[in-house]
Design a protein around this motif. Structure first.
Motif, short mmCIF file in Angstrom:
data_model
loop_
_atom_site.label_atom_id
_atom_site.label_comp_id
_atom_site.label_asym_id
_atom_site.label_seq_id
_atom_site.Cartn_x
_atom_site.Cartn_y
_atom_site.Cartn_z
N SER A 100 127.17 38.10 18.87
CA SER A 100 127.69 38.70 17.65
C SER A 100 128.72 39.79 18.00
O SER A 100 129.75 39.93 17.34
CB SER A 100 126.50 39.28 16.88
N VAL A 438 139.77 38.43 5.42
CA VAL A 438 138.54 37.66 5.67
C VAL A 438 137.44 38.19 4.77
O VAL A 438 137.32 39.40 4.58
CB VAL A 438 138.11 37.82 7.16
N GLU A 441 130.80 36.80 5.48
CA GLU A 441 129.72 35.93 5.01
C GLU A 441 128.74 35.69 6.15
O GLU A 441 129.16 35.41 7.27
CB GLU A 441 130.28 34.58 4.54
N LYS A 443 127.12 33.20 6.88
CA LYS A 443 127.23 31.89 7.55
C LYS A 443 128.29 31.90 8.65
O LYS A 443 128.27 31.02 9.50
CB LYS A 443 127.51 30.78 6.52
N ASN A 444 129.17 32.89 8.65
CA ASN A 444 130.19 32.95 9.70
C ASN A 444 129.86 33.92 10.82
O ASN A 444 130.63 34.08 11.76
CB ASN A 444 131.55 33.36 9.10
N HIS A 446 127.43 35.71 13.92
CA HIS A 446 126.84 35.13 15.14
C HIS A 446 125.56 35.81 15.60
O HIS A 446 125.08 35.58 16.70
CB HIS A 446 127.89 35.16 16.26
N GLU A 455 127.69 41.11 2.91
CA GLU A 455 128.00 39.81 2.32
C GLU A 455 129.02 39.96 1.18
O GLU A 455 128.83 40.77 0.27
CB GLU A 455 126.71 39.18 1.78
N TRP A 462 140.67 40.43 11.43
CA TRP A 462 139.50 40.08 12.24
C TRP A 462 140.00 39.84 13.67
O TRP A 462 141.14 39.37 13.83
CB TRP A 462 138.83 38.81 11.71
N ARG A 476 139.02 32.84 17.87
CA ARG A 476 138.60 32.51 16.50
C ARG A 476 139.13 31.15 16.06
O ARG A 476 138.42 30.42 15.35
CB ARG A 476 139.05 33.61 15.53
N ASP A 477 140.34 30.82 16.46
CA ASP A 477 140.92 29.54 16.02
C ASP A 477 140.75 28.43 17.04
O ASP A 477 141.21 27.31 16.81
CB ASP A 477 142.42 29.73 15.72
N GLY A 480 135.85 29.52 18.67
CA GLY A 480 134.92 30.63 18.42
C GLY A 480 134.45 31.26 19.71
O GLY A 480 135.24 31.74 20.52
#
Ligand code: URP
Ligand code: ZN
Ligand code: ZN
Ligand code: ZN
Length: 519
Positions: A100, A438, A441, A443-444, A446, A455, A462, A476-477, A480
């Motif tokens: 994370s 950005v 969330e 879900k994104n 780590h 949230e 970012w 990131r692109d 990850g």
């Protein structure tokens, strides 16, 4: 940068140029002291920053990263995270926590090893925590020791040994029954810390105030998560902050007061700093962005407030957030850390420990929120010179990277973009590449827990790339997390440096020299 550049030769780069340049083009580099103009490149060799310059030489083996006009900042140094701690079994371990961290631009974490009150040696405890991290960490890490039972033997015999092992900081608690120290213990540790040069972190809340209110709230049936904040009023932080500053002044010991949340307490720090006392302070994202309102949960889940139970608690007034922002901008705070200390919400042993048979009991909710990944993006959104900016880019770097590195004995290695430093870098998106920003969330993210208190919040930027000692660990692109779980190295830290104030000053109400009689 070079005195001689030889062109068109047949260069045996395997030997002559056994180097590995990462050339960063069209970028702005932000360090604590200045923003370098677009076009300065960073040359990296053997994981270290080797030079900054224009038109750096490159060959076929040179990896190139195009920063596309984005800012580059030193890798984040998060000097306050809780990974794999005994008292939070459903929290993050070193693997999930550090994963994370790098996804949010943090390349160094300082985590805690926590002594149990029953332990009369801290060595097995430290060894045990180090084992939890070894070869299981994506970013570099150091360890602070939480001292809960500072016996004379530990203080005189073991603490000097820790210095050789690169563990040069302790955290002391003034609250929490299983951890707290009384004033005489605090004084003893401060005297030792001063003699040995340790950096001393303090959790400042008055324990007895909190116990009194908690007992009375419970007797009256007020046990919902919201009452967590009621039970820990600002006056508890205020009193303990003033007290520990007094003890530090008496003993002439530099301290850092961790996770400050309220203006009344912060004012004591500011006043002490004005007197040139070496009193440092830390605040965290939760005290800039979240209010105690959050502890009320929502109609779908009235217990959801448990997610935001941390100590000190979230405060109720937006003015409190404003005050913390002022401390961020004006230099009162030396570090901006996450205090990442989450527990899983929807899991036995996690936050729902506080919910039994339909009854909510805030006393049983594990304290702490997640934040190691969102720390840099949240603050970076307010850094700059735009209308809604709240701090300069230089302050951003100081707070998130260079000052924690100095305070905790990593100067020269971490927290700067300069030759000789580790090539720990964050490359942010350039203006054209992430126009909409950005939305945070769960879900994104780590981490290993199941929620984020941020949230739905929007950040402007970012980390696009995170580099750890020259290696891209976050792209990131492009996949990850691209680093390995064994990339993180244990950091043997040196002695921390005072960032504000000085030692050897005069003590309130004592004549100059009086302290020498008993020191
Ligand atoms: O609520 C918090 N902050 N829990 C983590 C432990 C601490 O005191 O830092
Ligand atoms: Zn604490
Ligand atoms: Zn903490
Ligand atoms: Zn499970």
């Amino acid at each position: 940068m070079f005195d001689l550049v030889i062109e068109n030769g047949i260069i045996n780069y395997g030997q002559t140029y056994g180097c590995f340049y990462i050339q960063l083009l069209k970028t702005l580099q932000v360090t604590a002291s200045e923003v370098l103009p677009l076009g300065i490149e960073i040359g990296i060799k053997d994981g270290k920053i080797s030079c900054l310059g224009t038109s750096l030489p490159r060959d076929a083996d040179t990896q190139i990263i195009d920063a596309k006009g984005g800012f580059i900042t030193p890798g984040g140094v998060d000097s306050h995270v809780h990974f794999a701690q005994n008292n939070s079994p459903t929290g993050d371990n070193f693997t999930t926590g550090s994963r994370s961290a790098i996804a949010g631009g943090t390349t160094t974490v300082l985590a805690f090893a926590s002594q149990l009150k029953t332990e009369t040696s801290v060595i097995p405890c430290l060894d045990n925590y180090l084992l939890r991290a070894k070869d299981q960490t994506y970013c570099d890490y150091g360890i602070h020791l939480i001292l809960t039972n500072p016996t004379p033997e530990i203080m005189s015999t073991e603490m000097p040994l820790l210095i050789n092992r690169g563990i040069t900081s302790v955290k002391l608690y003034m609250t929490y029954e299983p951890m707290k120290l009384g004033d005489s213990q605090l004084l003893d540790v401060l005297m030792s810390a001063r003699a040995l040069g340790f950096t001393t972190m303090i959790h400042a809340e008055n324990s007895d105030i909190i116990s009194l209110i908690t007992d009375r709230l419970e007797a009256a049936g007020h046990t919902d998560p919201f009452f967590h904040a009621i039970s820990r009023p600002q006056i508890a932080e205020n009193e303990a902050t003033y007290r520990i500053i007094s003890l530090a002044e008496l003993t002439d010991t530099p301290i850092l007061i961790v996770h400050m949340s309220s203006e009344v307490a912060m004012k004591h720090v500011r006043k002490a700093q004005t007197r040139m006392l070496p009193i440092h302070a830390e605040t965290c994202p939760q005290y800039l962005f979240l209010l105690s309102e959050r502890l009320k949960g929502n109609p779908q889940d009235t217990f959801a407030g448990a997610k935001c139970v941390c100590s000190p608690p979230l405060r109720h007034d937006p003015k409190d957030l404003e005050a913390m922002w002022r401390g961020i901008a004006n230099g009162t705070f030396t570090t901006f850390s996450s205090d990442h200390a989450p527990s899983t919400y929807d899991h036995a042993g996690g936050k729902k420990l506080g919910l039994k048979d339909g009854i909510m009991r805030y006393r049983d909710i594990p304290n702490g929120v997640p934040g190691v990944e969102t720390r840099l993006p949240l603050l970076f959104s307010y850094a700059g010179r735009e209308k809604d900016s709240r701090l300069s880019l230089q302050r951003f770097v100081q707070l998130t990277s260079s000052d924690p590195a100095k305070l905790y004995g990593l100067e020269g290695t971490k927290g700067n973009i300069a030759p000789g430093y580790d090539a720990d870098l964050v490359i942010w998106y350039g203006e054209e590449d992430l126009r909409e920003g950005v939305t945070i969330e769960q879900k994104n993210l780590h981490h290993g827990v199941d929620y984020t208190p941020y949230e739905g919040m929007h950040v402007k930027n970012w980390p696009r790339f995170t580099l750890l000692r020259g290696k891209t660990v976050w792209d990131r692109d492009g996949g990850g997390i691209v680093g390995d779980v064994t990339d993180g190295q244990f950091l043997k830290r040196g002695m921390g440096k005072i960032v504000v104030g000085k030692t050897g000053g005069e003590v309130n109400g004592m004549l100059p020299g009086e302290r020498d009689y008993w020191y």
